[in-house]
Design an enzyme around this catalytic site. Structure first.
Site, PDB file in Angstrom:
ATOM      1  N   LYS C  76      -6.183 -12.740   1.357  1.00  0.00           N
ATOM      2  CA  LYS C  76      -5.206 -12.533   2.427  1.00  0.00           C
ATOM      3  C   LYS C  76      -5.818 -13.018   3.735  1.00  0.00           C
ATOM      4  O   LYS C  76      -7.002 -12.785   3.997  1.00  0.00           O
ATOM      5  CB  LYS C  76      -4.846 -11.046   2.510  1.00  0.00           C
ATOM      6  CG  LYS C  76      -3.720 -10.743   3.519  1.00  0.00           C
ATOM      7  CD  LYS C  76      -3.311  -9.266   3.507  1.00  0.00           C
ATOM      8  CE  LYS C  76      -2.210  -8.980   4.501  1.00  0.00           C
ATOM      9  NZ  LYS C  76      -1.787  -7.568   4.515  1.00  0.00           N
ATOM     10  N   SER C 151       3.222  -6.367   4.080  1.00  0.00           N
ATOM     11  CA  SER C 151       2.798  -7.563   4.783  1.00  0.00           C
ATOM     12  C   SER C 151       2.032  -8.556   3.917  1.00  0.00           C
ATOM     13  O   SER C 151       1.956  -9.731   4.257  1.00  0.00           O
ATOM     14  CB  SER C 151       1.908  -7.173   5.961  1.00  0.00           C
ATOM     15  OG  SER C 151       0.687  -6.605   5.496  1.00  0.00           O
ATOM     16  N   SER C 175       1.759  -2.132   2.442  1.00  0.00           N
ATOM     17  CA  SER C 175       1.676  -3.595   2.449  1.00  0.00           C
ATOM     18  C   SER C 175       1.090  -4.236   1.201  1.00  0.00           C
ATOM     19  O   SER C 175       1.125  -5.456   1.060  1.00  0.00           O
ATOM     20  CB  SER C 175       0.858  -4.069   3.656  1.00  0.00           C
ATOM     21  OG  SER C 175       1.638  -3.971   4.818  1.00  0.00           O
TER      22      SER C 175
END
Lengths: 481, 93, 485
Positions: C76, C151, C175
């Site tokens: 990420k 997210s 998330s």
């Protein structure tokens, strides 16, 4: 009708702690490095970095707290103080707010010959900001973050001081204390020790506090005194005209000897303190406190009493000797090695050694003459190997060359003649050469005694011990009677 | 929540808001605060605020200098630096 | 190849049936082919990956095999990666080359993984749909008209679409779990403090926790083992010892007592409810005793979260001031203008919104009413969970109230967006570990089963997840990539 005002002063003293590394990072705290060479990822507030607390900074804060008889919080909390400034990299300063590590405590100061207690509200740990340099470039400010993250304790006093003199007394007391505790180098020029002063006025006899102003970043005792005095007279004028003092932050300009409002700080300060989620409660156990207590060095007040009791010195002299930890340590080292009266040592240190350090603008901590060399010099005087006058010359040479007194005495033939046989000869010679004067002396011109002494000393090239000369001379002049 | 409050907090946070957007922001913040106000449905007077999920204490690190000088590397990300300094428009105190 | 688990891949790598270079190239090719439609990556680190893979191959040939040697992984873009652009999905950091590695990155590198790229995400991890990214919306591989969740939408989407065998994520209010649920894969959020936060760009420090995405619970367990542990650079990380999660999750399953909070079934989509009921029946088959429990205050989770997270974020994001790194406005006459313009140009609307809410909640006069109140609600939620775990081993429920929503559907309605985290936020507030695993399909869209455990009970929840996956094949279903091109 004129109202008589009383000034009310409180200080916030910022003390840089003498740790090797920063409070939340492992970058060096050394002063004077090239810009930003000691600002690591944590100090720069790079994305993703986290603070890790320095054990030594915590120990030093506790040490201070214990020295002023304060309470040490067993679970103190770090909080974020949020504001934007280019030398504050994260946009917040990690400080303490609701539960500081040290609260309460007090210090006694000398106020017009009487002891006065100044209460300490709290002392909290925090990180220093970097430096903004405004005069390097024409249209730009330059930011150096080497100082960012240097550990500080901010010591907040109650508004217990009533004059600039008391404020300076208090400040000096803390300055001396933190150096005795060995937690701060006390270098005010380098900013290791600085303060903000809160000043307000009120009608004499009133118990209510007036509206205060805060004078920021004072970094010398002189400026503290001058800034407070200026502020007192400014506020007096404002009030006597029937106006109100505006609560604001002010800056002292030593060149103009006045304070001015800091407009940039005037926008409503809302620091939005909240517990720093990156740091956990700092637990301080009883064991930790006991250990620090056991290793606590002798504090100045205690040392003062001891010097007076143990050495029988006058308070005035002791005050000078303990005003610097290094000086009082020096004194004790010398005392251990001398055979003479301790008062003699104190006198020589205060009148000669300190005079030299003043003359050369050298801090007592940096006196180039070692205590052991200095004690040799003292012993040479008390053993009458050299005269006091010679000793002064020798001390100056020691100061400059770093040589021991014995080396200088040997090399330059400074030693004193105390041998009675040698002096007898000298006296005989002089009396023979001045037989007319001897006649005059015998006829009642007593003043000539001093002349003979002078001539004999001159003859000996200054080496003859004046006391012995006097003694022998007296006998000789009597003998001839 | 009104325009004045929004512009005050925007100032504190150094966020610039277009006049055209202020109303929308006020509106959104109002909705959020309404959602948040649901917290008031419970009495929390006997509870302590919880700052950390785990009941841990701060660990302390030894006072050792380990960080090398990495200024040049760090300043590669800097939008304006020279002579080793970070540069900003002149600040007037 | 993409149906293989990480455990199977490591066996093949170790026996040299396949090389890390081949595996890495395979995934890079797939990314090049499919990702233009999906947009799950912000930065592809092809050169870096191929170099590392060939190094690993040399190592393997010398007989040096680390636990994850040669496994490609997508990181990420919230994790700082040395020498590689780290954007956090924001214009603010669109040119930021991190000078250091996050602890998670370092640990995974040391375990032998090969980073193939940095995945797309909501800006500064603020969002539940991946629509707030400066680098464009990520699409849900199951339906390109829908969001992948957020997210960590890029990480979820790329694993779901088979563009990477596994990926890292972060979870502040859901998330990891919410996008895992919406894309039909496993997403594990460990206990707060289990994995170091050092080098993970902060959103809300007391809630943020790094975790993983993979196809199976076993794979999550394997990865977690090598990411976890105390880090002296993160004061909030825990010294709790790290077990071999893979071994523990595969240990013999002896049944458990499982609680279903009735609050987690309120406002639930009807079809999702039915799918959940089916999943519960499966669990009952393996000696799980199901009891109804109540987590009364969990309903207030979203409210408390919407104070705590913005408050912390408003402070955490103050460092983006255009001075030392990140976006800086071109024209600023003075320092205040520099701040205001740099921040306003560099941050997107959602980030600004949260900064404003947080600034307000911390400001004088409101601090007690908002921040302190929210932290007290947190205590309450925590206590209720604790009481529940005195009675049950694990708590389950659907991860999200419904399947993936359409792109744009909730973008202009922050409240609706925030409520999509309603089942996930309370675990962050309490710092608990939780996993989302696929539990069934609603009209070709995946749904997720959330399993929540007590602090440091990762093995327990992984074990239940693994047991469920032994009985079902929802985790093996994959979207049809061919349809996109």
């Amino acid at each position: 009708m004129d109202i008589e005002y009383e000034s009310v002063i409180g200080l916030e003293v910022h003390v840089q702690l003498k740790t090797k590394s920063k409070i939340f990072s492992q970058a060096s705290t050394n002063f004077g490095a090239n810009p930003n060479t000691q600002a690591c990822a944590v100090d720069l507030g790079l994305p993703g970095v986290l603070p890790v607390l320095n054990k030594e900074a915590v120990r030093m804060a506790i040490t201070f707290g214990l020295a002023v008889g304060a309470r040490i919080e067993n679970n103190s909390i770090f909080a974020r103080k949020n504001y934007f400034y280019p030398d504050l990299p994260k946009g917040y300063q990690i400080s303490q707010y609701e539960i500081p590590i040290v609260s309460g405590g007090s210090l006694d100061i000398n106020a017009n010959g009487e002891l006065k207690k100044i209460r300490i509200t709290r002392a909290h740990l925090e990180e220093d900001a970097g430096k903004s340099i405004h005069d390097l470039y024409e249209n730009e400010s330059a930011i150096d973050l080497n100082r960012a993250g240097t550990p500080l304790i901010e010591i907040v006093s109650e508004p217990d001081m009533r004059s600039s003199k008391e404020a300076v007394e208090y400040l000096k007391k803390i300055h001396n204390l933190v150096r005795y505790l060995d937690i701060c180098d006390g270098n005010m020029q380098e900013g290791s020790f600085r303060c903000d002063a809160n000043v307000s006025l009120r009608a004499k006899g009133s118990n209510e506090l007036g509206i205060r102003t805060e004078i920021k970043n004072l970094n010398s005792f002189k400026f503290v005194e001058q800034a407070i005095n200026f502020e007192i007279s400014r506020q007096t004028q404002v009030l006597s005209k029937g106006n109100n003092v505006v609560q604001e932050t002010r800056l002292y300009d030593p060149n103009k000897n006045q304070t001015r409002s800091m407009r940039s700080k005037e926008e409503a300060n809302d620091y939005r303190y909240f517990p720093d989620p990156d740091l956990l409660p700092v637990e301080i156990t009883k064991e930790t406190i006991t250990k620090i207590m056991e290793n606590m060095p002798e504090l100045p007040d205690k040392r003062k009493t001891r010097f007076m009791d143990e050495y029988g010195l006058e308070e005035y002299d002791v005050d000078i000797l303990i005003s610097e930890k290094s000086l009082s340590n020096y004194f004790e080292k010398v005392v251990k090695k001398v055979t003479c009266d301790v008062k003699f040592v104190a006198n020589w240190m205060i009148t000669e050694l300190l005079a030299l350090s003043n003359k050369h603008s050298i801090l007592p901590a940096n006196i180039p003459v070692s205590p052991s060399d200095f004690s040799c010099l003292i012993n040479a005087i008390s053993d009458k190997r050299i005269s006091s006058k010679q000793a002064k010359t020798i001390l100056e040479k020691m100061w400059k060359s770093g040589k021991s007194p014995d080396e200088i005495i040997d090399e330059e033939g400074f030693s004193q003649i105390s041998d009675e046989g040698q002096i007898n000869k000298l006296v005989d010679n002089v009396l023979k050469n001045h037989y007319k004067s001897v006649e005059e002396y015998k006829n009642g011109k007593d003043k000539l005694f001093g002349f003979f002494v002078g001539e004999i000393i001159k003859e000996s090239k200054g080496k003859a011990n004046p006391q012995i000369v006097t003694q022998i001379l007296k006998e000789k002049l009597k003998d001839d009677n | 929540m009104d325009k004045e409050t929004v512009s005050k907090i925007a100032n504190l946070a150094n966020i610039e808001l277009d006049d055209s957007k202020v109303n929308e922001v006020v509106n959104n913040l109002e909705k959020i605060l309404k959602l948040v106000d649901e917290m008031n449905s419970v009495d929390t007077s006997n509870l302590n605020p919880m700052s950390h999920p785990l009941n841990l204490k701060q660990e302390l690190r030894d006072d050792i200098v380990l960080e090398p000088n990495q200024r040049e590397l760090f300043q590669e990300n800097s939008p304006n630096s020279h002579d080793g300094y970070y540069i900003v428009p002149k600040i007037i105190d | 190849m993409e149906n293989k688990t990480l455990t199977e891949l490591t066996v093949e790598l170790k026996s040299k049936k396949i090389s890390s270079s081949e595996l890495t190239k395979y995934y890079l090719e797939k990314i090049k082919k499919y990702d233009p439609r999906l947009n799950s990556f912000i930065t592809l680190t092809e050169e870096f990956a191929l170099k590392k893979a060939s190094q690993i191959d040399t190592e393997i040939s010398k007989g040096n095999f680390k636990p994850l040697s040669g496994i490609p992984i997508a990181q990420k873009d919230i994790f700082c990666t040395k020498g590689v652009r780290t954007t956090c999905g924001s214009k603010m950091l669109s040119n930021f080359i991190s000078p250091y590695d996050a602890t998670v990155i370092r640990k995974l590198n040391e375990a032998g993984t090969v980073m193939i790229g940095k995945t797309n995400m909501d800006e500064f991890a603020m969002g539940s749909s991946n629509e707030t990214s400066y680098f464009g919306t990520v699409k849900n591989p199951w339906d390109l008209e829908r969001v992948p969740g957020g997210s960590s939408g890029g990480s979820a989407a790329c694993v779901s679409a088979g563009l990477a065998p596994c990926a890292t994520g972060t979870d502040t209010g859901g998330s990891i779990r919410q996008p895992a649920s919406l894309t039909g894969i496993c997403g594990l959020k460990p206990t707060y403090g289990r994995v170091s936060r050092y080098g993970m760009i902060a959103f809300a420090s007391s809630l943020d926790q790094a975790g993983v995405f993979a196809k199976t619970a076993e794979d999550c367990a394997l990865l977690l083992t090598h990411m976890s542990g105390y880090d002296e650079q993160d004061s909030t990380s825990s010294r709790e010892s790290v077990p071999n999660y893979l071994q523990e999750c595969k240990a013999e399953f002896k049944g458990m007592k499982i609680g279903i909070p009735k609050e987690f079934l309120e406002g639930l989509d009807h079809d999702v409810h039915l799918i959940f009921d089916e999943a519960v029946k499966q669990l009952e088959k393996v000696n799980c005793k199901i009891v109804e429990i109540s987590l009364k205050s969990s309903k207030l989770g979203v409210s408390a979260y919407q104070v705590v997270a913005p408050a912390e974020c408003s402070s955490n994001l103050s460092r983006y001031d255009g001075v030392r790194f990140g976006h800086r406005t071109k024209d600023a006459e003075n320092i205040i203008e520099l701040y205001k313009k740099s921040r306003s140009e560099g941050f997107g609307d959602e980030v600004k919104r949260r900064i404003l809410v947080g600034t307000y909640a911390l400001s004088a006069g409101y601090y007690d009413a908002y921040y302190i109140k929210a932290q007290k609600i947190r205590s309450l939620i925590s206590r209720e969970f604790k009481e529940a775990f005195d009675k049950v081993d694990l708590i389950i429920g659907p991860t999200t109230p419904d399947v993936a929503f359409k792109l744009g559907e909730k973008l202009n309605d922050p409240i609706a967006m925030y409520l999509s985290d309603i089942f996930t936020v309370s675990t962050n507030l309490a710092g608990l570990p939780a996993i989302s695993i696929p539990m069934g399909m609603k009209k070709n869209l995946p749904t997720g089963l959330q399993i929540i455990g007590g602090h440091f009970q990762e093995s327990k929840l992984l074990s239940l997840a693994h047991e469920f996956q032994k009985m079902t094949d929802w985790h093996l279903q994959k979207p049809d990539n061919q349809k996109w091109i």
